[in-house]
Design a protein around this motif. Structure first.
Motif, PDB file in Angstrom:
ATOM      1  N   GLY A 296     -29.672 -53.645 -38.412  1.00 21.17           N
ATOM      2  CA  GLY A 296     -28.934 -53.470 -39.653  1.00 21.17           C
ATOM      3  C   GLY A 296     -27.536 -54.049 -39.611  1.00 21.17           C
ATOM      4  N   ARG A 297     -27.405 -55.246 -39.113  1.00 21.94           N
ATOM      5  CA  ARG A 297     -26.095 -55.900 -39.060  1.00 21.94           C
ATOM      6  C   ARG A 297     -26.329 -57.411 -39.034  1.00 21.94           C
ATOM      7  N   ARG A 298     -25.259 -58.175 -39.023  1.00 23.57           N
ATOM      8  CA  ARG A 298     -25.378 -59.632 -39.008  1.00 23.57           C
ATOM      9  C   ARG A 298     -25.728 -60.128 -37.599  1.00 23.57           C
ATOM     10  N   ILE A 299     -26.822 -60.869 -37.518  1.00 21.38           N
ATOM     11  CA  ILE A 299     -27.253 -61.476 -36.254  1.00 21.38           C
ATOM     12  C   ILE A 299     -27.577 -62.930 -36.557  1.00 21.38           C
ATOM     13  N   ASP A 300     -27.038 -63.847 -35.758  1.00 22.03           N
ATOM     14  CA  ASP A 300     -27.126 -65.258 -36.134  1.00 22.03           C
ATOM     15  C   ASP A 300     -28.132 -66.081 -35.351  1.00 22.03           C
ATOM     16  N   THR A 301     -28.782 -65.521 -34.324  1.00 19.96           N
ATOM     17  CA  THR A 301     -29.752 -66.309 -33.556  1.00 19.96           C
ATOM     18  C   THR A 301     -31.060 -65.543 -33.404  1.00 19.96           C
ATOM     19  N   ILE A 302     -32.150 -66.281 -33.358  1.00 21.45           N
ATOM     20  CA  ILE A 302     -33.453 -65.668 -33.167  1.00 21.45           C
ATOM     21  C   ILE A 302     -33.563 -65.068 -31.771  1.00 21.45           C
ATOM     22  N   GLN A 303     -32.842 -65.665 -30.809  1.00 23.04           N
ATOM     23  CA  GLN A 303     -32.882 -65.147 -29.436  1.00 23.04           C
ATOM     24  C   GLN A 303     -32.295 -63.741 -29.355  1.00 23.04           C
ATOM     25  N   GLU A 304     -31.189 -63.512 -30.080  1.00 23.05           N
ATOM     26  CA  GLU A 304     -30.579 -62.184 -30.053  1.00 23.05           C
ATOM     27  C   GLU A 304     -31.462 -61.165 -30.765  1.00 23.05           C
ATOM     28  N   ILE A 305     -32.056 -61.560 -31.890  1.00 20.41           N
ATOM     29  CA  ILE A 305     -32.969 -60.651 -32.587  1.00 20.41           C
ATOM     30  C   ILE A 305     -34.141 -60.293 -31.683  1.00 20.41           C
ATOM     31  N   ASP A 306     -34.681 -61.283 -30.961  1.00 22.09           N
ATOM     32  CA  ASP A 306     -35.800 -61.025 -30.065  1.00 22.09           C
ATOM     33  C   ASP A 306     -35.406 -60.049 -28.954  1.00 22.09           C
TER      34      ASP A 306
ATOM     35  N   ARG B 239     -45.701 -49.634 -29.348  1.00 24.03           N
ATOM     36  CA  ARG B 239     -45.467 -50.703 -30.306  1.00 24.03           C
ATOM     37  C   ARG B 239     -44.956 -51.934 -29.580  1.00 24.03           C
ATOM     38  N   ASP B 240     -45.160 -53.087 -30.207  1.00 20.96           N
ATOM     39  CA  ASP B 240     -44.706 -54.360 -29.649  1.00 20.96           C
ATOM     40  C   ASP B 240     -44.132 -55.178 -30.793  1.00 20.96           C
ATOM     41  N   VAL B 241     -42.951 -55.763 -30.586  1.00 25.14           N
ATOM     42  CA  VAL B 241     -42.303 -56.573 -31.608  1.00 25.14           C
ATOM     43  C   VAL B 241     -42.123 -57.978 -31.067  1.00 25.14           C
ATOM     44  N   ARG B 242     -42.506 -58.962 -31.857  1.00 24.86           N
ATOM     45  CA  ARG B 242     -42.343 -60.367 -31.461  1.00 24.86           C
ATOM     46  C   ARG B 242     -41.667 -61.128 -32.586  1.00 24.86           C
ATOM     47  N   THR B 243     -41.087 -62.263 -32.251  1.00 18.71           N
ATOM     48  CA  THR B 243     -40.404 -63.074 -33.256  1.00 18.71           C
ATOM     49  C   THR B 243     -40.958 -64.481 -33.243  1.00 18.71           C
ATOM     50  N   SER B 244     -40.886 -65.129 -34.403  1.00 15.96           N
ATOM     51  CA  SER B 244     -41.298 -66.525 -34.519  1.00 15.96           C
ATOM     52  C   SER B 244     -40.443 -67.179 -35.594  1.00 15.96           C
ATOM     53  N   ARG B 245     -40.452 -68.486 -35.606  1.00 14.04           N
ATOM     54  CA  ARG B 245     -39.681 -69.210 -36.607  1.00 14.04           C
ATOM     55  C   ARG B 245     -40.354 -69.160 -37.975  1.00 14.04           C
ATOM     56  N   ARG B 246     -41.703 -69.152 -37.975  1.00 12.08           N
ATOM     57  CA  ARG B 246     -42.434 -69.237 -39.233  1.00 12.08           C
ATOM     58  C   ARG B 246     -43.439 -68.093 -39.340  1.00 12.08           C
TER      59      ARG B 246
ATOM     60  N   TYR C 252     -19.837 -64.993 -44.935  1.00 11.80           N
ATOM     61  CA  TYR C 252     -20.746 -65.191 -43.801  1.00 11.80           C
ATOM     62  C   TYR C 252     -21.419 -66.562 -43.906  1.00 11.80           C
ATOM     63  N   VAL C 253     -22.133 -66.929 -42.844  1.00  8.22           N
ATOM     64  CA  VAL C 253     -22.816 -68.221 -42.777  1.00  8.22           C
ATOM     65  C   VAL C 253     -24.302 -67.983 -42.551  1.00  8.22           C
ATOM     66  N   ARG C 254     -25.137 -68.643 -43.331  1.00  4.36           N
ATOM     67  CA  ARG C 254     -26.579 -68.523 -43.164  1.00  4.36           C
ATOM     68  C   ARG C 254     -27.077 -69.517 -42.106  1.00  4.36           C
ATOM     69  N   HIS C 255     -27.946 -69.040 -41.218  1.00  6.36           N
ATOM     70  CA  HIS C 255     -28.526 -69.890 -40.190  1.00  6.36           C
ATOM     71  C   HIS C 255     -30.057 -69.924 -40.290  1.00  6.36           C
ATOM     72  N   GLY C 256     -30.569 -69.771 -41.510  1.00  7.25           N
ATOM     73  CA  GLY C 256     -32.015 -69.811 -41.698  1.00  7.25           C
ATOM     74  C   GLY C 256     -32.633 -68.420 -41.566  1.00  7.25           C
ATOM     75  N   THR C 257     -33.914 -68.396 -41.279  1.00  4.97           N
ATOM     76  CA  THR C 257     -34.644 -67.142 -41.161  1.00  4.97           C
ATOM     77  C   THR C 257     -35.580 -67.192 -39.951  1.00  4.97           C
ATOM     78  N   CYS C 258     -36.050 -66.025 -39.572  1.00  6.73           N
ATOM     79  CA  CYS C 258     -37.111 -65.917 -38.584  1.00  6.73           C
ATOM     80  C   CYS C 258     -38.077 -64.845 -39.077  1.00  6.73           C
ATOM     81  N   ASN C 259     -39.134 -64.613 -38.336  1.00  6.74           N
ATOM     82  CA  ASN C 259     -40.127 -63.630 -38.752  1.00  6.74           C
ATOM     83  C   ASN C 259     -40.368 -62.625 -37.628  1.00  6.74           C
ATOM     84  N   LEU C 260     -40.413 -61.359 -37.995  1.00  5.46           N
ATOM     85  CA  LEU C 260     -40.694 -60.283 -37.044  1.00  5.46           C
ATOM     86  C   LEU C 260     -42.143 -59.842 -37.201  1.00  5.46           C
ATOM     87  N   TRP C 261     -42.859 -59.737 -36.082  1.00  8.67           N
ATOM     88  CA  TRP C 261     -44.238 -59.264 -36.071  1.00  8.67           C
ATOM     89  C   TRP C 261     -44.272 -57.910 -35.378  1.00  8.67           C
ATOM     90  N   MET C 262     -44.740 -56.909 -36.097  1.00  5.00           N
ATOM     91  CA  MET C 262     -44.817 -55.558 -35.548  1.00  5.00           C
ATOM     92  C   MET C 262     -46.273 -55.174 -35.306  1.00  5.00           C
TER      93      MET C 262
END
Length: 223
Positions: free
Chosen positions: A174-184, A83-90, A64-74
């Motif tokens: 619980g799978r490989r996701i490569d963009t913060i947009q898709e996780i969001d 509940r509300d889930v948000r994402t950020s780069r840091r 696989y290829v690493r594309h960095g990390t993001c952060n999930l706020w619950m």
């Protein structure tokens, strides 16, 4: 059990019982109880396209290829099934401050007197973080709308938002996701579905239970 030094046991017990007594209160829309937690998520891409074999089994390459990390706020309000889930780069102090600003300014809480916010003991989860991110007047405005209730060190399991993050990870991410947009997108869709079905949390562990089951953590009082 946890390795808690005897000199820290009183602080642990005090913080634990503060959280447990808060969970035991009846629902009050003027003083809602909201739990928040955060979790880093790796952005991982595929080197080869996944496929399904003749038996219907999904085949995924081990590389696989690493594309960095993001952060999930619950953020979750257990008694309201929300509940509300948000994402950020840091996940800096300023990032936390902006998430808290969005929380207190949400239409859902416009009539709330104060939000009682349960969070863990990260050094960014402090009122001081608001003053790092905003002018003093704005930081004070936000601070007056929240009441921070910290879980004890080694006691993050008391935070219901941690349970919600676990469900999110197992059911949705619980799978490989490569963009913060898709996780969001995935996380927001998951939260919307759970909110629609009013999935609440029936917390049953009380302070009285803790005094029995966790008796060894309580300080010994000499007669």
């Amino acid at each position: 059990m946890w390795c808690i030094p005897p000199e820290q046991s009183a602080a642990f017990v005090a913080a634990m019982e503060a959280v447990l007594c808060l969970y035991a209160l009846a629902y009050d829309p003027a003083l809602p109880v909201v739990c928040m937690d955060e979790q880093p998520k790796q952005l991982i891409g595929e080197t080869r396209r996944r496929f399904t074999d003749s038996t219907g089994r999904r085949i995924e390459d081990h590389e696989y290829v690493r594309h960095g990390t993001c952060n999930l706020w619950m953020f979750t309000e257990p008694l309201a099934g929300w509940r509300d889930v948000r994402t950020s780069r840091r996940r800096t102090a300023a990032d936390w401050a902006h998430q808290i600003q969005a929380l207190v300014d949400a239409p859902r809480y416009e009539s709330a007197t104060r939000i009682r916010l349960v969070c863990d003991n990260l050094n960014t989860h402090r009122i001081a973080s608001l003053y790092e991110a905003f002018e003093a007047a704005e930081a004070r405005r936000i601070a007056e709308r929240i009441e921070l209730v910290h879980t004890p060190a080694h006691g993050s399991w008391l935070n219901i938002a941690e349970c919600e993050l676990s469900v999110l990870s197992r059911q949705c991410l619980g799978r490989r996701i490569d963009t913060i947009q898709e996780i969001d997108r995935e996380a927001r869709a998951w939260a919307a579905a759970r909110n629609q079905s009013q999935r609440g949390v029936h917390w049953q562990f009380t302070a009285d239970d803790a005094r029995i089951k966790l008796l060894s953590l309580y300080p010994r009082i000499a007669a």
